[in-house]
Scaffold this motif. Structure first.
Motif, PDB file in Angstrom:
ATOM      1  N   VAL A   1       1.546 -15.433  33.556  1.00  0.00           N
ATOM      2  CA  VAL A   1       0.678 -16.504  34.039  1.00  0.00           C
ATOM      3  C   VAL A   1      -0.638 -15.925  34.562  1.00  0.00           C
ATOM      4  O   VAL A   1      -1.728 -16.458  34.304  1.00  0.00           O
ATOM      5  N   ALA A   2      -0.532 -14.798  35.297  1.00  0.00           N
ATOM      6  CA  ALA A   2      -1.742 -14.155  35.831  1.00  0.00           C
ATOM      7  C   ALA A   2      -2.644 -13.679  34.695  1.00  0.00           C
ATOM      8  O   ALA A   2      -3.876 -13.840  34.756  1.00  0.00           O
ATOM      9  N   PHE A   3      -2.035 -13.105  33.624  1.00  0.00           N
ATOM     10  CA  PHE A   3      -2.824 -12.666  32.472  1.00  0.00           C
ATOM     11  C   PHE A   3      -3.537 -13.861  31.825  1.00  0.00           C
ATOM     12  O   PHE A   3      -4.724 -13.774  31.447  1.00  0.00           O
ATOM     13  N   ALA A   4      -2.825 -14.961  31.670  1.00  0.00           N
ATOM     14  CA  ALA A   4      -3.424 -16.131  31.016  1.00  0.00           C
ATOM     15  C   ALA A   4      -4.600 -16.668  31.820  1.00  0.00           C
ATOM     16  O   ALA A   4      -5.667 -16.981  31.261  1.00  0.00           O
ATOM     17  N   LEU A   5      -4.421 -16.769  33.131  1.00  0.00           N
ATOM     18  CA  LEU A   5      -5.513 -17.266  33.972  1.00  0.00           C
ATOM     19  C   LEU A   5      -6.703 -16.318  33.942  1.00  0.00           C
ATOM     20  O   LEU A   5      -7.872 -16.764  33.866  1.00  0.00           O
ATOM     21  N   CYS A   6      -6.420 -14.999  33.993  1.00  0.00           N
ATOM     22  CA  CYS A   6      -7.515 -14.018  33.972  1.00  0.00           C
ATOM     23  C   CYS A   6      -8.219 -14.005  32.609  1.00  0.00           C
ATOM     24  O   CYS A   6      -9.434 -13.759  32.523  1.00  0.00           O
ATOM     25  N   LEU A   7      -7.440 -14.272  31.544  1.00  0.00           N
ATOM     26  CA  LEU A   7      -8.064 -14.313  30.227  1.00  0.00           C
ATOM     27  C   LEU A   7      -9.065 -15.470  30.139  1.00  0.00           C
ATOM     28  O   LEU A   7     -10.198 -15.304  29.637  1.00  0.00           O
ATOM     29  N   LEU A   8      -8.666 -16.635  30.647  1.00  0.00           N
ATOM     30  CA  LEU A   8      -9.592 -17.769  30.649  1.00  0.00           C
ATOM     31  C   LEU A   8     -10.823 -17.465  31.498  1.00  0.00           C
ATOM     32  O   LEU A   8     -11.971 -17.706  31.086  1.00  0.00           O
ATOM     33  N   GLY A   9     -10.579 -16.939  32.697  1.00  0.00           N
ATOM     34  CA  GLY A   9     -11.709 -16.615  33.575  1.00  0.00           C
ATOM     35  C   GLY A   9     -12.572 -15.518  32.986  1.00  0.00           C
ATOM     36  O   GLY A   9     -13.816 -15.550  33.095  1.00  0.00           O
ATOM     37  N   GLY A  10     -11.968 -14.526  32.352  1.00  0.00           N
ATOM     38  CA  GLY A  10     -12.740 -13.416  31.790  1.00  0.00           C
ATOM     39  C   GLY A  10     -13.621 -13.849  30.640  1.00  0.00           C
ATOM     40  O   GLY A  10     -14.771 -13.403  30.517  1.00  0.00           O
ATOM     41  N   ILE A  11     -13.094 -14.717  29.771  1.00  0.00           N
ATOM     42  CA  ILE A  11     -13.900 -15.206  28.656  1.00  0.00           C
ATOM     43  C   ILE A  11     -15.100 -16.004  29.181  1.00  0.00           C
ATOM     44  O   ILE A  11     -16.237 -15.867  28.683  1.00  0.00           O
TER      45      ILE A  11
ATOM     46  N   LEU B   1     -16.572 -15.626  32.134  1.00  0.00           N
ATOM     47  CA  LEU B   1     -17.527 -14.700  32.749  1.00  0.00           C
ATOM     48  C   LEU B   1     -18.287 -13.903  31.693  1.00  0.00           C
ATOM     49  O   LEU B   1     -19.499 -13.634  31.833  1.00  0.00           O
ATOM     50  N   ALA B   2     -17.583 -13.486  30.616  1.00  0.00           N
ATOM     51  CA  ALA B   2     -18.256 -12.730  29.555  1.00  0.00           C
ATOM     52  C   ALA B   2     -19.272 -13.613  28.829  1.00  0.00           C
ATOM     53  O   ALA B   2     -20.376 -13.168  28.472  1.00  0.00           O
ATOM     54  N   ALA B   3     -18.902 -14.884  28.606  1.00  0.00           N
ATOM     55  CA  ALA B   3     -19.832 -15.799  27.932  1.00  0.00           C
ATOM     56  C   ALA B   3     -21.038 -16.086  28.799  1.00  0.00           C
ATOM     57  O   ALA B   3     -22.153 -16.300  28.290  1.00  0.00           O
ATOM     58  N   ASP B   4     -20.849 -16.060  30.102  1.00  0.00           N
ATOM     59  CA  ASP B   4     -21.947 -16.324  31.036  1.00  0.00           C
ATOM     60  C   ASP B   4     -22.781 -15.085  31.300  1.00  0.00           C
ATOM     61  O   ASP B   4     -23.764 -15.140  32.034  1.00  0.00           O
ATOM     62  N   GLY B   5     -22.358 -13.935  30.725  1.00  0.00           N
ATOM     63  CA  GLY B   5     -23.106 -12.699  30.891  1.00  0.00           C
ATOM     64  C   GLY B   5     -22.820 -11.962  32.188  1.00  0.00           C
ATOM     65  O   GLY B   5     -23.482 -10.981  32.494  1.00  0.00           O
TER      66      GLY B   5
ATOM     67  N   LEU C   1     -20.058 -10.376  32.767  1.00  0.00           N
ATOM     68  CA  LEU C   1     -19.094  -9.321  32.479  1.00  0.00           C
ATOM     69  C   LEU C   1     -19.295  -8.880  31.036  1.00  0.00           C
ATOM     70  O   LEU C   1     -19.439  -9.732  30.147  1.00  0.00           O
ATOM     71  N   THR C   2     -19.384  -7.579  30.801  1.00  0.00           N
ATOM     72  CA  THR C   2     -19.531  -7.090  29.425  1.00  0.00           C
ATOM     73  C   THR C   2     -18.178  -7.126  28.732  1.00  0.00           C
ATOM     74  O   THR C   2     -17.114  -7.193  29.372  1.00  0.00           O
ATOM     75  N   VAL C   3     -18.220  -7.047  27.416  1.00  0.00           N
ATOM     76  CA  VAL C   3     -16.977  -7.024  26.641  1.00  0.00           C
ATOM     77  C   VAL C   3     -16.163  -5.775  26.982  1.00  0.00           C
ATOM     78  O   VAL C   3     -14.937  -5.818  27.078  1.00  0.00           O
ATOM     79  N   GLY C   4     -16.852  -4.665  27.179  1.00  0.00           N
ATOM     80  CA  GLY C   4     -16.168  -3.419  27.534  1.00  0.00           C
ATOM     81  C   GLY C   4     -15.473  -3.529  28.884  1.00  0.00           C
ATOM     82  O   GLY C   4     -14.343  -3.050  29.059  1.00  0.00           O
ATOM     83  N   GLN C   5     -16.148  -4.138  29.851  1.00  0.00           N
ATOM     84  CA  GLN C   5     -15.531  -4.334  31.165  1.00  0.00           C
ATOM     85  C   GLN C   5     -14.320  -5.251  31.077  1.00  0.00           C
ATOM     86  O   GLN C   5     -13.299  -5.020  31.714  1.00  0.00           O
ATOM     87  N   LEU C   6     -14.434  -6.318  30.277  1.00  0.00           N
ATOM     88  CA  LEU C   6     -13.304  -7.233  30.109  1.00  0.00           C
ATOM     89  C   LEU C   6     -12.133  -6.512  29.443  1.00  0.00           C
ATOM     90  O   LEU C   6     -10.974  -6.665  29.845  1.00  0.00           O
ATOM     91  N   PHE C   7     -12.474  -5.711  28.415  1.00  0.00           N
ATOM     92  CA  PHE C   7     -11.418  -4.948  27.729  1.00  0.00           C
ATOM     93  C   PHE C   7     -10.754  -3.971  28.699  1.00  0.00           C
ATOM     94  O   PHE C   7      -9.520  -3.846  28.724  1.00  0.00           O
ATOM     95  N   ALA C   8     -11.536  -3.253  29.512  1.00  0.00           N
ATOM     96  CA  ALA C   8     -10.993  -2.282  30.468  1.00  0.00           C
ATOM     97  C   ALA C   8     -10.171  -2.973  31.540  1.00  0.00           C
ATOM     98  O   ALA C   8      -9.152  -2.440  32.008  1.00  0.00           O
TER      99      ALA C   8
END
Length: 610
Positions: A270-280, A282-286, A288-295
């Protein structure tokens, strides 16, 4: 409760915390602590290296992969490969550091437990099931070893890894890290609630394992009786019932663990799913970089194993806490039969044995019950042979046990050459007193080792040891040993059950004779012998008893003929003392007791004794 189950505490006591209970292991674990700490450091280094790999991957994604510069991929690949090799080396080093010292801890604890069991009085062993003691010395200590080598190291390291890992997550994105941490909090609450439920079930399971071990041991030792009476099916049914109870408890444990694992697996997902939504987002809003999201997700993946492992590491820790409690239950058992602070030594023992208003009763006997030994006054002079005669339950065997302090008097005293036996060290006392029991117990060792059990002083003098052994075997009429496959070096079976009852009794008698005690205490040691063999043994004993103070429980009139005097016991008291002929002439109860015994005197027997 079984009559030999571990006695419950006399009053409810506050159960110490798991940490305090496990800290009691520190004196045993102390020699291994440096290597265990080094093992934890190696494991922590492996975890830190694993957490560094996502940082390299971030640089790889945001750098060469985003720019299309393939030349920079290979250096990043080499760094990741190197970090992986370092992680593997650290894990191997951790195992190498902790496995050997943990086995030494287990051996030390097992030796301490065995020494304590040897030191505790007979009254302790009367109350405890042998299977309970066996399970403590084997399965419980094995569990403690595995926890020291594996559980405690990984528990500490994984908790630290989680802390460091969350710090790294905050470095990548405080918003995602906070979301991941809050979403993961139920795991910790569930884990703490798990302890109270699981520890109770774990203790019940380990006690039931001890009960099951007792059943197996009793069935194996009593296999002849079970077969003779056709009760194998009944024994199997009883065993199956106990095994089914244990199975139910193990299922209850498994259910508790499965409920914990449900949360441990569900919450991170559940935590991964919520963070995935939030991460996408943040990355779309600039932000967070893709590399940071991947890391971030690579780091969270590294943390998944430490978070999930908390469940079984906690269950292992609570099992170990229960094992430690069971171990220290034995070590904390009070031994009332101890050596005096300043023991007395009898340099030249004469062998005068005196019971002075001796009393004995079991601690748990109801107050209205009379003492088993109820004020015995009796003196056996040096070199005299005294026979104890009485009906079953009159206290004969209990009185003998007081001489060597298998039990301690609860009133009055027992003296050897004027010295109270409680003023002698137990080693000194048992050097002075030799015993042979009606129920002859032999050890799974050679005939030689069994006969010379009480003569460790002869270990460095094989010639004298052989002479003493042969003399004792001759007196006990145990010449059958020379017809065994390897003679006196033949290894007898467990408890000597490969021999007949009479053969076991003769070896036990030879063991008592070989000890050359100042006082010889015999609890009807000839009951399993035929008439002629008993006569020959008694003829040999006469030579030994001529110079040794002896106290003999007599269940046959023929045994009374060995004695200079006879003491008559009634309800724990000595009511008459005299020669056999005098008591026959003057004491009606004595005549009744003698007439109730089997008189197997025959002309052939009388000829041997003449």
């Amino acid at each position: 409760m079984s009559p030999k189950s571990p006695p419950p505490p006399s009053a409810p006591q506050r159960r110490p915390s798991t940490f305090r209970a496990l800290m009691r292991l520190r004196p045993y674990a102390k020699p291994a602590i440096p290597r265990i700490v080094l093992g934890a450091v190696a494991a922590l280094a492996a975890a830190v290296v694993a957490l560094l790999i996502p940082a390299v991957l971030q640089l790889l994604v945001d750098g060469p992969l985003s720019s299309g510069d393939r030349a920079q991929v290979w250096p990043a690949f080499a760094v990741v490969l190197g970090l992986g090799i370092v992680e593997a080396v650290m894990i191997g080093l951790r195992r190498r550091l902790v496995l050997t010292p943990s086995t030494h801890v287990e051996a030390s604890m097992r030796n301490s437990l065995y020494a304590k069991l040897q030191d505790l009085p007979v009254a302790f062993h009367d109350r405890w099931q042998s299977g309970q003691l066996l399970s403590r010395s084997v399965s419980d200590l094995s569990l403690i070893r595995r926890w020291l080598a594996f559980g405690v190291v990984l528990l500490v390291v994984n908790v630290l890894t989680i802390v460091v890992g969350f710090a790294v997550l905050f470095f990548y994105s405080w918003a995602l890290a906070l979301l991941f941490m809050v979403a993961s909090m139920p795991v910790f609450f569930v884990s703490f609630a798990f302890e109270k439920r699981y520890s109770i079930v774990a203790r019940r399971s380990q006690d039931q394992v001890g009960d099951l071990a007792t059943s197996v041991e009793q069935s194996v030792h009593g296999i002849r009786v079970l077969k003779a009476f056709g009760r194998g099916k009944h024994s199997l049914d009883e065993f199956a019932k106990q095994a089914d109870d244990l199975r139910g408890t193990e299922i209850e444990k498994a259910q508790a663990i499965s409920r914990l694992w449900l949360w441990l697996l569900l919450v991170p997902d559940v935590a991964f799913a919520l963070c995935l939504l939030g991460g996408i987002w943040l990355a779309a809003d600039g932000q967070l970089t893709v590399g940071q999201l991947f890391a971030f997700f690579a780091t969270a993946t590294v943390l998944r194993w430490p978070v999930e492992s908390i469940g079984f590491l906690l269950s292992m820790t609570f099992d170990t806490r229960t094992a430690a409690d069971r171990f220290f239950e034995v070590l904390d058992s009070e031994n009332a039969i101890t050596d005096p602070a300043e023991p007395v030594t009898i340099e030249a023992p004469e062998g005068r044995l005196e019971f002075a208003d001796a009393h004995f009763r079991y601690q748990d006997s109801p107050a209205q019950y009379p003492d088993l030994v109820n004020g015995v006054d009796l003196v056996v002079e040096p070199g005299e042979t005294m026979a104890l005669v009485g009906l079953t339950g009159s206290g004969k065997t209990t009185l003998l046990a007081l001489v060597s302090r298998l039990y301690d008097v609860t009133g009055g005293g027992v003296r050897i050459d004027g010295v109270d036996v409680r003023d002698l060290s137990r080693q000194e006392l048992r050097r002075l007193v030799g015993m042979a029991f009606e129920d002859a117990t032999l050890f799974s060792a050679s005939v030689r080792d069994n006969v010379l059990l009480g003569r460790p002083d002869l270990a460095d003098d094989p010639a004298e040891a052989d002479r003493v052994m042969r003399e004792a075997l001759e007196i006990a009429q145990a010449d059958f040993v020379d017809r065994l496959p390897d003679g006196v070096d033949t290894r007898v079976g467990e408890e000597g059950l490969s021999l007949s009852g009479g053969q076991r009794q003769r070896l036990a008698l030879a063991r008592a004779v070989a000890a050359r005690p100042a006082i010889l205490v015999l609890d009807d040691p000839l009951s399993a012998l035929d008439v002629d063999t008993e006569a020959r043994v008694e003829a040999g004993l006469r030579r030994v008893l001529a110079s040794t103070t002896s106290l003999i429980v007599a269940h046959r009139p023929s045994t009374v003929t060995l004695a200079d005097r006879v003491a008559l016991l009634e309800n724990g008291r000595v009511t008459a003392v005299g020669t056999h002929s005098d008591l026959l002439a003057t004491n009606e109860h004595y005549r009744w007791v003698i007439s109730s015994l089997d008189d197997d005197t025959t002309p052939a027997r009388e000829e041997v004794l003449a």
